[in-house]
Scaffold this motif. Structure first.
Motif, PDB file in Angstrom:
ATOM      1  N   GLY A 209       8.630  -2.707 -15.388  1.00  0.00           N
ATOM      2  CA  GLY A 209       7.377  -3.449 -15.530  1.00  0.00           C
ATOM      3  C   GLY A 209       6.307  -2.893 -14.630  1.00  0.00           C
ATOM      4  O   GLY A 209       6.592  -2.119 -13.705  1.00  0.00           O
ATOM      5  N   VAL A 210       5.092  -3.282 -14.932  1.00  0.00           N
ATOM      6  CA  VAL A 210       3.930  -2.872 -14.128  1.00  0.00           C
ATOM      7  C   VAL A 210       3.139  -4.124 -13.789  1.00  0.00           C
ATOM      8  O   VAL A 210       2.839  -4.939 -14.669  1.00  0.00           O
ATOM      9  CB  VAL A 210       3.021  -1.897 -14.916  1.00  0.00           C
ATOM     10  N   ARG A 211       2.838  -4.291 -12.516  1.00  0.00           N
ATOM     11  CA  ARG A 211       1.911  -5.358 -12.087  1.00  0.00           C
ATOM     12  C   ARG A 211       0.922  -4.718 -11.116  1.00  0.00           C
ATOM     13  O   ARG A 211       1.307  -3.873 -10.306  1.00  0.00           O
ATOM     14  CB  ARG A 211       2.672  -6.509 -11.425  1.00  0.00           C
ATOM     15  N   ILE A 212      -0.340  -5.119 -11.221  1.00  0.00           N
ATOM     16  CA  ILE A 212      -1.358  -4.665 -10.258  1.00  0.00           C
ATOM     17  C   ILE A 212      -2.066  -5.926  -9.785  1.00  0.00           C
ATOM     18  O   ILE A 212      -2.508  -6.740 -10.611  1.00  0.00           O
ATOM     19  CB  ILE A 212      -2.383  -3.691 -10.887  1.00  0.00           C
ATOM     20  N   GLU A 213      -2.179  -6.086  -8.472  1.00  0.00           N
ATOM     21  CA  GLU A 213      -2.678  -7.365  -7.939  1.00  0.00           C
ATOM     22  C   GLU A 213      -3.645  -7.158  -6.785  1.00  0.00           C
ATOM     23  O   GLU A 213      -3.313  -6.493  -5.798  1.00  0.00           O
ATOM     24  CB  GLU A 213      -1.484  -8.196  -7.457  1.00  0.00           C
ATOM     25  N   ASP A 214      -4.839  -7.727  -6.916  1.00  0.00           N
ATOM     26  CA  ASP A 214      -5.850  -7.689  -5.856  1.00  0.00           C
ATOM     27  C   ASP A 214      -6.314  -9.109  -5.544  1.00  0.00           C
ATOM     28  O   ASP A 214      -6.213 -10.006  -6.388  1.00  0.00           O
ATOM     29  CB  ASP A 214      -7.072  -6.876  -6.317  1.00  0.00           C
ATOM     30  N   ASP A 215      -6.890  -9.271  -4.356  1.00  0.00           N
ATOM     31  CA  ASP A 215      -7.423 -10.574  -3.934  1.00  0.00           C
ATOM     32  C   ASP A 215      -8.949 -10.520  -4.033  1.00  0.00           C
ATOM     33  O   ASP A 215      -9.591  -9.681  -3.375  1.00  0.00           O
ATOM     34  CB  ASP A 215      -7.020 -10.868  -2.483  1.00  0.00           C
ATOM     35  N   ILE A 216      -9.510 -11.421  -4.815  1.00  0.00           N
ATOM     36  CA  ILE A 216     -10.931 -11.336  -5.141  1.00  0.00           C
ATOM     37  C   ILE A 216     -11.682 -12.561  -4.603  1.00  0.00           C
ATOM     38  O   ILE A 216     -11.300 -13.703  -4.884  1.00  0.00           O
ATOM     39  CB  ILE A 216     -11.128 -11.283  -6.686  1.00  0.00           C
ATOM     40  N   LEU A 217     -12.757 -12.274  -3.862  1.00  0.00           N
ATOM     41  CA  LEU A 217     -13.626 -13.352  -3.367  1.00  0.00           C
ATOM     42  C   LEU A 217     -14.717 -13.618  -4.406  1.00  0.00           C
ATOM     43  O   LEU A 217     -15.366 -12.679  -4.878  1.00  0.00           O
ATOM     44  CB  LEU A 217     -14.252 -12.907  -2.037  1.00  0.00           C
TER      45      LEU A 217
ATOM     46  N   LEU B 240     -12.473 -15.902   5.759  1.00  0.00           N
ATOM     47  CA  LEU B 240     -12.600 -14.632   5.026  1.00  0.00           C
ATOM     48  C   LEU B 240     -12.317 -13.443   5.933  1.00  0.00           C
ATOM     49  O   LEU B 240     -11.701 -12.458   5.503  1.00  0.00           O
ATOM     50  CB  LEU B 240     -13.995 -14.515   4.395  1.00  0.00           C
ATOM     51  N   ARG B 241     -12.707 -13.551   7.203  1.00  0.00           N
ATOM     52  CA  ARG B 241     -12.388 -12.463   8.136  1.00  0.00           C
ATOM     53  C   ARG B 241     -10.874 -12.299   8.273  1.00  0.00           C
ATOM     54  O   ARG B 241     -10.349 -11.189   8.314  1.00  0.00           O
ATOM     55  CB  ARG B 241     -13.017 -12.727   9.521  1.00  0.00           C
ATOM     56  N   MET B 242     -10.172 -13.423   8.322  1.00  0.00           N
ATOM     57  CA  MET B 242      -8.709 -13.357   8.461  1.00  0.00           C
ATOM     58  C   MET B 242      -8.072 -12.768   7.194  1.00  0.00           C
ATOM     59  O   MET B 242      -7.156 -11.950   7.266  1.00  0.00           O
ATOM     60  CB  MET B 242      -8.127 -14.767   8.720  1.00  0.00           C
ATOM     61  N   ILE B 243      -8.555 -13.179   6.026  1.00  0.00           N
ATOM     62  CA  ILE B 243      -7.978 -12.676   4.765  1.00  0.00           C
ATOM     63  C   ILE B 243      -8.292 -11.176   4.610  1.00  0.00           C
ATOM     64  O   ILE B 243      -7.460 -10.398   4.167  1.00  0.00           O
ATOM     65  CB  ILE B 243      -8.489 -13.496   3.558  1.00  0.00           C
ATOM     66  N   ARG B 244      -9.497 -10.790   5.027  1.00  0.00           N
ATOM     67  CA  ARG B 244      -9.853  -9.366   5.000  1.00  0.00           C
ATOM     68  C   ARG B 244      -8.912  -8.561   5.900  1.00  0.00           C
ATOM     69  O   ARG B 244      -8.452  -7.479   5.543  1.00  0.00           O
ATOM     70  CB  ARG B 244     -11.266  -9.163   5.537  1.00  0.00           C
ATOM     71  N   GLN B 245      -8.670  -9.087   7.109  1.00  0.00           N
ATOM     72  CA  GLN B 245      -7.812  -8.367   8.056  1.00  0.00           C
ATOM     73  C   GLN B 245      -6.378  -8.285   7.516  1.00  0.00           C
ATOM     74  O   GLN B 245      -5.726  -7.247   7.644  1.00  0.00           O
ATOM     75  CB  GLN B 245      -7.861  -9.051   9.427  1.00  0.00           C
ATOM     76  N   ALA B 246      -5.899  -9.372   6.928  1.00  0.00           N
ATOM     77  CA  ALA B 246      -4.551  -9.347   6.323  1.00  0.00           C
ATOM     78  C   ALA B 246      -4.511  -8.260   5.250  1.00  0.00           C
ATOM     79  O   ALA B 246      -3.541  -7.489   5.146  1.00  0.00           O
ATOM     80  CB  ALA B 246      -4.207 -10.715   5.726  1.00  0.00           C
ATOM     81  N   ASN B 247      -5.575  -8.169   4.464  1.00  0.00           N
ATOM     82  CA  ASN B 247      -5.636  -7.149   3.417  1.00  0.00           C
ATOM     83  C   ASN B 247      -5.709  -5.735   3.990  1.00  0.00           C
ATOM     84  O   ASN B 247      -5.168  -4.795   3.413  1.00  0.00           O
ATOM     85  CB  ASN B 247      -6.838  -7.404   2.504  1.00  0.00           C
TER      86      ASN B 247
ATOM     87  N   GLU C 200       0.496 -11.178   6.627  1.00  0.00           N
ATOM     88  CA  GLU C 200      -0.199 -12.407   7.008  1.00  0.00           C
ATOM     89  C   GLU C 200      -0.950 -12.104   8.304  1.00  0.00           C
ATOM     90  O   GLU C 200      -0.451 -11.342   9.136  1.00  0.00           O
ATOM     91  CB  GLU C 200       0.872 -13.469   7.248  1.00  0.00           C
ATOM     92  N   TRP C 201      -2.154 -12.678   8.453  1.00  0.00           N
ATOM     93  CA  TRP C 201      -2.914 -12.473   9.689  1.00  0.00           C
ATOM     94  C   TRP C 201      -3.416 -13.825  10.164  1.00  0.00           C
ATOM     95  O   TRP C 201      -4.150 -14.485   9.453  1.00  0.00           O
ATOM     96  CB  TRP C 201      -4.091 -11.512   9.442  1.00  0.00           C
ATOM     97  N   GLU C 202      -2.989 -14.217  11.365  1.00  0.00           N
ATOM     98  CA  GLU C 202      -3.378 -15.536  11.910  1.00  0.00           C
ATOM     99  C   GLU C 202      -3.160 -16.618  10.862  1.00  0.00           C
ATOM    100  O   GLU C 202      -4.041 -17.453  10.619  1.00  0.00           O
ATOM    101  CB  GLU C 202      -4.848 -15.525  12.350  1.00  0.00           C
ATOM    102  N   CYS C 203      -1.993 -16.583  10.234  1.00  0.00           N
ATOM    103  CA  CYS C 203      -1.569 -17.578   9.229  1.00  0.00           C
ATOM    104  C   CYS C 203      -2.257 -17.415   7.870  1.00  0.00           C
ATOM    105  O   CYS C 203      -1.968 -18.173   6.943  1.00  0.00           O
ATOM    106  CB  CYS C 203      -1.746 -19.013   9.713  1.00  0.00           C
ATOM    107  N   TYR C 204      -3.174 -16.483   7.733  1.00  0.00           N
ATOM    108  CA  TYR C 204      -3.837 -16.266   6.434  1.00  0.00           C
ATOM    109  C   TYR C 204      -3.142 -15.149   5.661  1.00  0.00           C
ATOM    110  O   TYR C 204      -2.750 -14.128   6.250  1.00  0.00           O
ATOM    111  CB  TYR C 204      -5.329 -15.962   6.620  1.00  0.00           C
ATOM    112  N   ALA C 205      -3.021 -15.345   4.362  1.00  0.00           N
ATOM    113  CA  ALA C 205      -2.230 -14.455   3.507  1.00  0.00           C
ATOM    114  C   ALA C 205      -3.074 -13.364   2.869  1.00  0.00           C
ATOM    115  O   ALA C 205      -4.288 -13.505   2.692  1.00  0.00           O
ATOM    116  CB  ALA C 205      -1.569 -15.275   2.398  1.00  0.00           C
ATOM    117  N   SER C 206      -2.394 -12.272   2.516  1.00  0.00           N
ATOM    118  CA  SER C 206      -2.907 -11.345   1.515  1.00  0.00           C
ATOM    119  C   SER C 206      -1.796 -11.251   0.481  1.00  0.00           C
ATOM    120  O   SER C 206      -0.637 -11.544   0.773  1.00  0.00           O
ATOM    121  CB  SER C 206      -3.204  -9.975   2.125  1.00  0.00           C
ATOM    122  N   ASP C 207      -2.130 -10.846  -0.712  1.00  0.00           N
ATOM    123  CA  ASP C 207      -1.140 -10.781  -1.798  1.00  0.00           C
ATOM    124  C   ASP C 207      -1.486  -9.571  -2.652  1.00  0.00           C
ATOM    125  O   ASP C 207      -2.476  -9.590  -3.389  1.00  0.00           O
ATOM    126  CB  ASP C 207      -1.216 -12.087  -2.614  1.00  0.00           C
ATOM    127  N   VAL C 208      -0.698  -8.511  -2.499  1.00  0.00           N
ATOM    128  CA  VAL C 208      -1.090  -7.212  -3.062  1.00  0.00           C
ATOM    129  C   VAL C 208       0.093  -6.571  -3.801  1.00  0.00           C
ATOM    130  O   VAL C 208       1.181  -6.452  -3.232  1.00  0.00           O
ATOM    131  CB  VAL C 208      -1.540  -6.247  -1.930  1.00  0.00           C
TER     132      VAL C 208
END
Ligand code: GLY
Ligand code: MN
Ligand code: MN
Length: 433
Positions: free
Chosen positions: A397-405, A137-144, A220-228
């Motif tokens: 088109g419109v897309r809005i995308e967040d990563d949710i824990l 989660l720390r890595m995904i947060r940092q990617a975000n 990407e942070w230390e191989c972990y993704a974000s998708d925004v």
């Protein structure tokens, strides 16, 4: 993952560590191998044998001492020892226990016949990978965090940009200069009608005369993704009521879905909720005709405007692994099947604490999708007012995308990139300054 040469070239393919290997080792270097003895709880990392030519040209590869310091493994050995270690282990143990491998192509190349199992490891690892621990989660947060900065920088400077390529370049530049060398996936920077192409990656057209940009980009942070994804106007405000109305429907789809996230929820139910909000919104605008949400969903008419899944897992892959996909769609941007039998719907997986999923509703006006539906006179077409729908083609088109824990209490939004009114204020400040 071995180093691979490009065909007809003296260059090597860009190295990307295999994610199952990384999950078990934390090692993002080529030509390493790993064994794990379950009974002995012994994790052994094999590092490349020293190669003078490679060391001079590319810098030294991992040494055993360095690997011991950097990685949480029990032992480090040279690659040269791998085959004999496997043979010794197999001699003592392999009548009693198989060697678990992920794929048949990964059989150890040894002279002895080994007892192998290539079925159980993959689903077991998928079940483990789908629940993220604190480190992940720390890595995904940092990617975000890096992605948020890169999205914000684009918004601040968008008034100076004249081509999609500058958006692409700005996003990439911010990420790289903040330590995120790799993107989690190809940057999608579609302006105007290009925003209707879900995975538009050419990113090379002028912005002149375009209303909106759909920017789907994540570091990407230390191989972990974000998708925004953020969709924003190329002006101080929404350039048309069409653009504003569609943005607000998608915003409502996203807010409603995110607010319901908690353990035990069937993701499939959120997909239906998002679709129904889209249907009602498009009916109010006169793009969809009268009919119940159920009728319109089953007819496939809603899928012409919202043709992809509401979301997917995020982790070491942007579309991360899981034992079962959370939506009924095999892939996040796969085409939905219009309806399901009750028996099927019983088996839809539910969200669990520690999962990270995207919520990425969208509404698109694709010239090709609309023209095809109209020409084929599909059952869905009775619900679509094509004349009205075509008026929205310029917004794309419109897309809005967040990563949710998913948390025990509900959810936490890991994506901090500005959206909605905050996003507009940043664009305005850029113009005013
Ligand atoms: N960026 C790919 C996706 O949204 O799934
Ligand atoms: Mn996504
Ligand atoms: Mn995305």
């Amino acid at each position: 993952m071995p180093t691979i040469d490009l065909a007809d070239s003296d260059q090597q393919r860009l190295f990307r560590q295999r994610r199952y290997f990384y999950y078990l080792s934390g090692v993002d270097e080529p030509d390493c191998y790993l064994t794990y003895d379950i009974k002995e709880d012994l994790l052994v990392l094999y590092v490349p044998d020293f190669d003078l030519h490679r060391a001079i040209w590319m810098g030294p590869t991992l040494t055993k001492d360095e690997a011991r310091q950097r990685f949480d493994v029990d032992k480090v050995r040279w690659y040269a020892a791998l085959k004999s270690d496997v043979l010794v282990w197999a001699h003592q143990n392999n009548n009693a226990a198989p060697i678990y491998i992920l794929h048949t192509s990964q059989q150890p190349e040894v002279s002895r016949k080994l007892s192998l199992d290539d079925e159980l490891l993959l689903p077991a690892m998928d079940a483990a990978r789908v629940i993220k621990d604190d480190y992940e989660l720390r890595m995904i947060r940092q990617a975000n965090k890096v992605s948020a900065l890169a999205h914000q920088t684009v918004l601040e400077n968008i008034h100076k940009m004249t081509n999609e390529a500058e958006i692409h370049g700005s996003f990439l530049g911010t990420c790289v200069s903040h330590g995120a060398k790799n993107q989690a996936y190809e940057i999608i920077a579609g302006s105007g009608p290009n925003a209707a192409t879900l995975h538009y990656v050419k990113n090379d057209e002028p912005l002149e005369g375009r209303q909106l940009v759909c920017l789907d980009a994540g570091a990407e942070w230390e191989c972990y993704a974000s998708d925004v994804t953020r969709t924003f106007p190329l002006a101080a405000d929404w350039p048309s009521s069409h653009a504003r109305d569609i943005y607000h429907i998608v915003e409502e789809m996203q807010e409603q879905c995110i607010s319901r996230i908690k353990p035990g929820l069937r993701f499939r139910d959120l997909q239906v909720l998002a679709t129904d909000i889209a249907i009602k919104g498009l009916q109010q605008l006169g793009v969809l005709k009268e009919g119940t949400c159920e009728e319109i969903r089953v007819s496939g008419a809603a899928a012409i405007f919202f043709p992809h899944g509401l979301g997917h897992h995020v982790g070491l892959e942007v579309h991360d692994v899981s034992e079962k996909p959370i939506t009924a769609f095999g892939q996040s941007k796969g085409r939905p099947t219009p309806d399901f039998t009750p028996a099927m719907s019983q088996s839809f997986p539910v969200l669990e604490e520690g999962m990270v999923v995207t919520i990425e509703p969208g509404i698109y006006f694709s010239r090709i999708a609309l023209a095809t539906a109209q020409a084929q006179k599909l059952p869905s077409t009775q619900f679509i007012n094509f004349e009205e729908a075509k008026k929205y083609l310029p917004i794309g088109g419109v897309r809005i995308e967040d990563d949710i824990l998913v948390t025990s209490a509900g959810y936490e939004n890991l994506t901090t990139a500005p959206k909605g009114e905050k996003m507009l204020e940043i664009i305005r400040r850029g113009i005013d300054n």
